[in-house]
Design an enzyme around this catalytic site. Structure first.
Site, PDB file in Angstrom:
ATOM      1  N   ASN A   1       0.951  -0.850  -0.238  1.00  0.00           N
ATOM      2  CA  ASN A   1       0.104  -0.065   0.313  1.00  0.00           C
ATOM      3  C   ASN A   1       0.745   1.128   0.001  1.00  0.00           C
ATOM      4  OD1 ASN A   1       0.701  -0.377   2.541  1.00  0.00           O
ATOM      5  ND2 ASN A   1      -0.784   0.456   3.560  1.00  0.00           N
TER       6      ASN A   1
ATOM      7  N   GLU B   1       3.322  -4.933  12.256  1.00  0.00           N
ATOM      8  CA  GLU B   1       2.584  -4.165  11.833  1.00  0.00           C
ATOM      9  C   GLU B   1       1.391  -4.699  10.925  1.00  0.00           C
ATOM     10  OE1 GLU B   1       4.626  -0.307  10.014  1.00  0.00           O
ATOM     11  OE2 GLU B   1       5.626   0.145  12.366  1.00  0.00           O
TER      12      GLU B   1
ATOM     13  N   CYS C   1      -3.270   1.825   6.686  1.00  0.00           N
ATOM     14  CA  CYS C   1      -3.518   0.593   7.877  1.00  0.00           C
ATOM     15  C   CYS C   1      -4.675   1.342   8.901  1.00  0.00           C
ATOM     16  CB  CYS C   1      -2.802  -0.145   8.216  1.00  0.00           C
ATOM     17  SG  CYS C   1      -1.444   1.177   8.800  1.00  0.00           S
TER      18      CYS C   1
HETATM   19  P1  NAD Z   1      -0.707  -9.466   3.359  1.00  0.00           P
HETATM   20  O1  NAD Z   1       0.085  -9.749   4.973  1.00  0.00           O
HETATM   21  O2  NAD Z   1      -1.244 -10.152   2.244  1.00  0.00           O
HETATM   22  O3  NAD Z   1       0.833  -9.262   2.512  1.00  0.00           O
HETATM   23  C1  NAD Z   1       2.600  -8.523   2.827  1.00  0.00           C
HETATM   24  C2  NAD Z   1       3.420  -9.142   2.160  1.00  0.00           C
HETATM   25  O4  NAD Z   1       3.585 -10.654   3.208  1.00  0.00           O
HETATM   26  C3  NAD Z   1       3.774  -9.116   1.301  1.00  0.00           C
HETATM   27  O5  NAD Z   1       5.222  -9.115   1.038  1.00  0.00           O
HETATM   28  C4  NAD Z   1       3.581 -10.637   0.995  1.00  0.00           C
HETATM   29  O6  NAD Z   1       4.013 -11.895   0.009  1.00  0.00           O
HETATM   30  C5  NAD Z   1       4.111 -11.666   2.415  1.00  0.00           C
HETATM   31  N1  NAD Z   1       3.441 -12.753   2.693  1.00  0.00           N
HETATM   32  C6  NAD Z   1       2.644 -13.233   2.367  1.00  0.00           C
HETATM   33  N2  NAD Z   1       1.631 -14.888   3.173  1.00  0.00           N
HETATM   34  C7  NAD Z   1       2.961 -14.833   3.265  1.00  0.00           C
HETATM   35  C8  NAD Z   1       4.036 -15.659   4.566  1.00  0.00           C
HETATM   36  N3  NAD Z   1       3.198 -17.194   4.858  1.00  0.00           N
HETATM   37  N4  NAD Z   1       4.758 -15.787   5.243  1.00  0.00           N
HETATM   38  C9  NAD Z   1       5.728 -14.250   4.602  1.00  0.00           C
HETATM   39  N5  NAD Z   1       5.860 -13.751   3.809  1.00  0.00           N
HETATM   40  C10 NAD Z   1       4.315 -13.562   3.390  1.00  0.00           C
HETATM   41  O7  NAD Z   1      -0.973  -7.661   2.885  1.00  0.00           O
HETATM   42  P2  NAD Z   1      -0.804  -6.759   2.479  1.00  0.00           P
HETATM   43  O8  NAD Z   1      -1.997  -7.035   2.040  1.00  0.00           O
HETATM   44  O9  NAD Z   1       0.473  -6.649   1.160  1.00  0.00           O
HETATM   45  O10 NAD Z   1      -1.480  -5.797   2.422  1.00  0.00           O
HETATM   46  C11 NAD Z   1      -2.120  -4.486   3.394  1.00  0.00           C
HETATM   47  C12 NAD Z   1      -2.481  -5.379   4.565  1.00  0.00           C
HETATM   48  O11 NAD Z   1      -1.218  -4.709   4.965  1.00  0.00           O
HETATM   49  C13 NAD Z   1      -3.768  -4.975   5.009  1.00  0.00           C
HETATM   50  O12 NAD Z   1      -3.833  -5.665   6.017  1.00  0.00           O
HETATM   51  C14 NAD Z   1      -3.353  -3.625   6.907  1.00  0.00           C
HETATM   52  O13 NAD Z   1      -3.954  -2.776   7.493  1.00  0.00           O
HETATM   53  C15 NAD Z   1      -2.047  -4.224   6.489  1.00  0.00           C
HETATM   54  N6  NAD Z   1      -0.820  -2.711   6.945  1.00  0.00           N
HETATM   55  C16 NAD Z   1      -0.201  -2.788   8.444  1.00  0.00           C
HETATM   56  C17 NAD Z   1       0.556  -1.049   8.556  1.00  0.00           C
HETATM   57  C18 NAD Z   1       0.413  -1.486   9.366  1.00  0.00           C
HETATM   58  O14 NAD Z   1       1.696  -0.107  10.175  1.00  0.00           O
HETATM   59  N7  NAD Z   1      -0.324  -1.436  10.629  1.00  0.00           N
HETATM   60  C19 NAD Z   1       0.945  -0.917   7.247  1.00  0.00           C
HETATM   61  C20 NAD Z   1       0.607  -1.065   6.664  1.00  0.00           C
HETATM   62  C21 NAD Z   1      -0.663  -2.588   6.110  1.00  0.00           C
HETATM   63  O1  6OD Z   2       4.253   6.379   9.054  1.00  0.00           O
HETATM   64  C1  6OD Z   2       4.270   4.906   9.296  1.00  0.00           C
HETATM   65  O2  6OD Z   2       5.805   5.201   9.523  1.00  0.00           O
HETATM   66  C2  6OD Z   2       3.728   4.368   8.769  1.00  0.00           C
HETATM   67  N1  6OD Z   2       4.290   2.375   9.368  1.00  0.00           N
HETATM   68  C3  6OD Z   2       2.720   3.671   8.177  1.00  0.00           C
HETATM   69  C4  6OD Z   2       1.653   3.101   7.961  1.00  0.00           C
HETATM   70  C5  6OD Z   2       0.567   3.304   7.009  1.00  0.00           C
HETATM   71  C6  6OD Z   2      -0.086   1.914   7.034  1.00  0.00           C
HETATM   72  O3  6OD Z   2      -0.785   1.577   6.077  1.00  0.00           O
END
Ligand code: NAD
Ligand code: 6OD
Length: 489
Positions: free
Chosen positions: A153, A252, A286
């Site tokens: 994202n 995260e 997120c």
């Molecule tokens: P995702 O969990 O599908 O994938 C994230 C990464 O993990 C990718 O590089 C993917 O290839 C890898 N991955 C997937 N399965 C795996 C496994 N079994 N073992 C190791 N690696 C694996 O997430 P996404 O769809 O790329 O991102 C969206 C999600 O991320 C949303 O839920 C969002 O809320 C969350 N997010 C959280 C934050 C935060 O800071 N809290 C920030 C950004 C996104």
């Molecule tokens: O701003 C940041 O440090 C951070 N980790 C943002 C995350 C955004 C999630 O989508």
């Protein structure tokens, strides 16, 4: 066709197994991605070990800080290439990528260089019986080879948010960007190469999660720590792998964030702020607010103003400065979000705006678009109010009292962020401190000082990063205790 290769031990490495990188605006193929197999990931980890043991891990903090500044400078010198790569991979508007994603990609390196240079060591004097005493001080050391797995994202921003502090502490990194967004990570490898980062300190492997590079990193006994940003369910799978070798993890994860709007808010600023908090990056942040609670006396006028603004969002080409919102990242994610739009109707929601798929009459019809959407009328217990949707949608509902809205906002298994809108300073402190979240914003949203702790509770993650919190995760501390006796011998 452009090729995105792996970067291992200071060299770009090809793979026979390649998959397509897709532009979500129109579904076109942008590039081929070289998927790293287990042997490639293992060689990246081995290169990382050599760099920690004999080159990068042996540098002084000031040498590392100087290198991080060079990385930041080089990202800025190649700003337009990074911008183009990020936009091609994500379809996000240039007005966002040029002020958030790419500048922050460079800023992460500068900020963690500064944090490293100004971090002090703990020191305690312990008085002992008989006049002797001891001096304690801590020594910060690299933790080793850090596995970094990042999402699609905010690709460069979220990758560098981990790479910069990990390198600052003298670790090497093996990073895997999302399979959806390999472009800026590959440019970052070129930057590392150009500025003379020692071979093996920064390694990049491309691929998917299960049975691919993500899993090969998270299951390797030779990775010393894992830092991950992504879905809560993926975090759970990675945690199981890390448990086998008792590895430190920093997670995260997802959110189901609340916005609380009190009748005493500054109305115009609140509507502006909430448009960002709900629809920035097509709701794929997120921290985005998917549950919007509005004090009843303001409810009708707020919902009318919000709905009017949402109807006016321009869905456009990323490089058009008038574009307000881009597509979702992939066909798969578009289908997931559309399934929630259908579920909302099935659960009895009133769809106030949107709820469908836009039609353009041009190449965008092959892209992964959905309409920005506002829904209302669901109970807090509806699945659409419980599960993270990660799209351009919010549910609005009225509340009557402060105590009621605190209870409802906190009634979630997630605990990432909240945004509160009020001009009452006492209420601002009261309500923000009562939120069970890692980040509470008042009269603002996603306002980030990179020295502050970032992370969430419950399904939203484990640990905090940012400033010294990052240095503490990415380093081992050794406490040295020296007894000093009074006699001279
Ligand atoms: P995702 O969990 O599908 O994938 C994230 C990464 O993990 C990718 O590089 C993917 O290839 C890898 N991955 C997937 N399965 C795996 C496994 N079994 N073992 C190791 N690696 C694996 O997430 P996404 O769809 O790329 O991102 C969206 C999600 O991320 C949303 O839920 C969002 O809320 C969350 N997010 C959280 C934050 C935060 O800071 N809290 C920030 C950004 C996104
Ligand atoms: O701003 C940041 O440090 C951070 N980790 C943002 C995350 C955004 C999630 O989508």
């Amino acid at each position: 066709m452009k090729q995105f290769r792996n970067y291992i031990d200071g060299r770009f490495v090809e793979s026979d197994h390649r998959f397509n990188d897709i532009n979500p605006v129109d579904g076109s193929v942008i590039a081929q991605i070289h998927e790293a197999d287990r042997a490639a990931v293992d060689s990246a980890i081995a290169a990382g070990r050599r760099a920690v043991d004999s080159t990068w891990g042996k540098t002084s903090a000031s040498e590392r800080a100087a290198m991080l500044y060079r990385v930041a400078d080089e990202i800025e010198r190649r700003f337009d290439e990074f911008l183009e790569a990020e936009i091609n991979d994500t379809g996000k508007p240039v007005t966002m990528a040029s002020v958030i994603d790419i500048p922050r990609g460079a800023a992460n390196f500068r900020v963690f260089a500064d944090v490293l240079k100004t971090a002090s060591q703990e020191s305690f004097r312990t008085d002992l019986p008989g006049g002797a005493h001891a001096i304690n001080y801590t020594v910060r050391k690299p933790i080793g080879v850090v596995g970094i797995i990042s999402p699609w994202n905010l690709p460069l921003l979220l990758l560098t948010w981990k790479v910069a502090p990990a390198l600052a502490c003298g670790n090497s990194v093996v990073c895997k960007p999302s399979e959806e967004t390999p472009g800026t990570a590959t440019l970052l490898a070129e930057v590392m190469h150009a500025v003379g980062m020692p071979a093996g300190a920064f390694n990049l492997v491309h691929g998917f999660g299960p049975d691919s590079a993500g899993e090969f990193i998270s299951t390797s006994p030779d990775i010393d720590a894992i830092t991950f940003t992504g879905e809560s369910r993926t975090g759970s799978a990675i945690m199981r792998s890390a448990a086998a070798h008792v590895k430190p993890i920093s997670f995260e994860l997802g959110g189901k964030n609340a916005a609380i709007i009190f009748a005493d808010c500054d109305f115009e600023k609140t509507v502006d702020g909430m448009m960002r908090a709900i629809y920035l990056n097509s709701g794929q942040v997120c921290l985005c607010a998917e549950r919007v609670f509005v004090e009843r006396s303001l409810y009708e006028s707020f919902v009318a103003a919000l709905s009017g603004r949402v109807r006016a969002i321009a869905l456009g080409w990323p490089n058009d400065k008038a574009t307000g919102m881009g597509p979702l990242i992939s066909a798969e994610h578009r289908d997931k979000v559309l399934a929630y739009y259908a579920l909302a109707r099935g659960e009895g929601a009133e769809v106030l705006v949107g709820g469908g798929v836009p039609s353009f009459g041009d190449a965008r019809d092959a892209g992964f678009w959905v309409e920005p959407t506002v829904i209302a009328g669901l109970p807090d217990s509806a699945r659409c109010n419980i599960e993270e949707i990660f799209g351009p949608i919010c549910h609005v509902s009225p509340f009557d009292t402060e105590a009621e809205v605190i209870r409802r906002a906190n009634d979630t298994r997630y605990g990432l962020a909240a945004t509160i809108w009020t001009t009452n300073v006492n209420r601002a402190h009261r309500v923000s401190q009562a939120m069970k979240v890692g980040l509470a914003w008042v009269n603002s949203w996603f306002l980030r000082d990179l020295r502050t702790p970032f992370g969430g509770n419950g399904l939203s993650g484990i640990g905090r990063e940012g400033g010294l919190h990052s240095l503490n995760f990415y380093s081992e501390l050794t406490n040295v205790c020296i007894r000093i006796d009074e006699d001279a011998t």
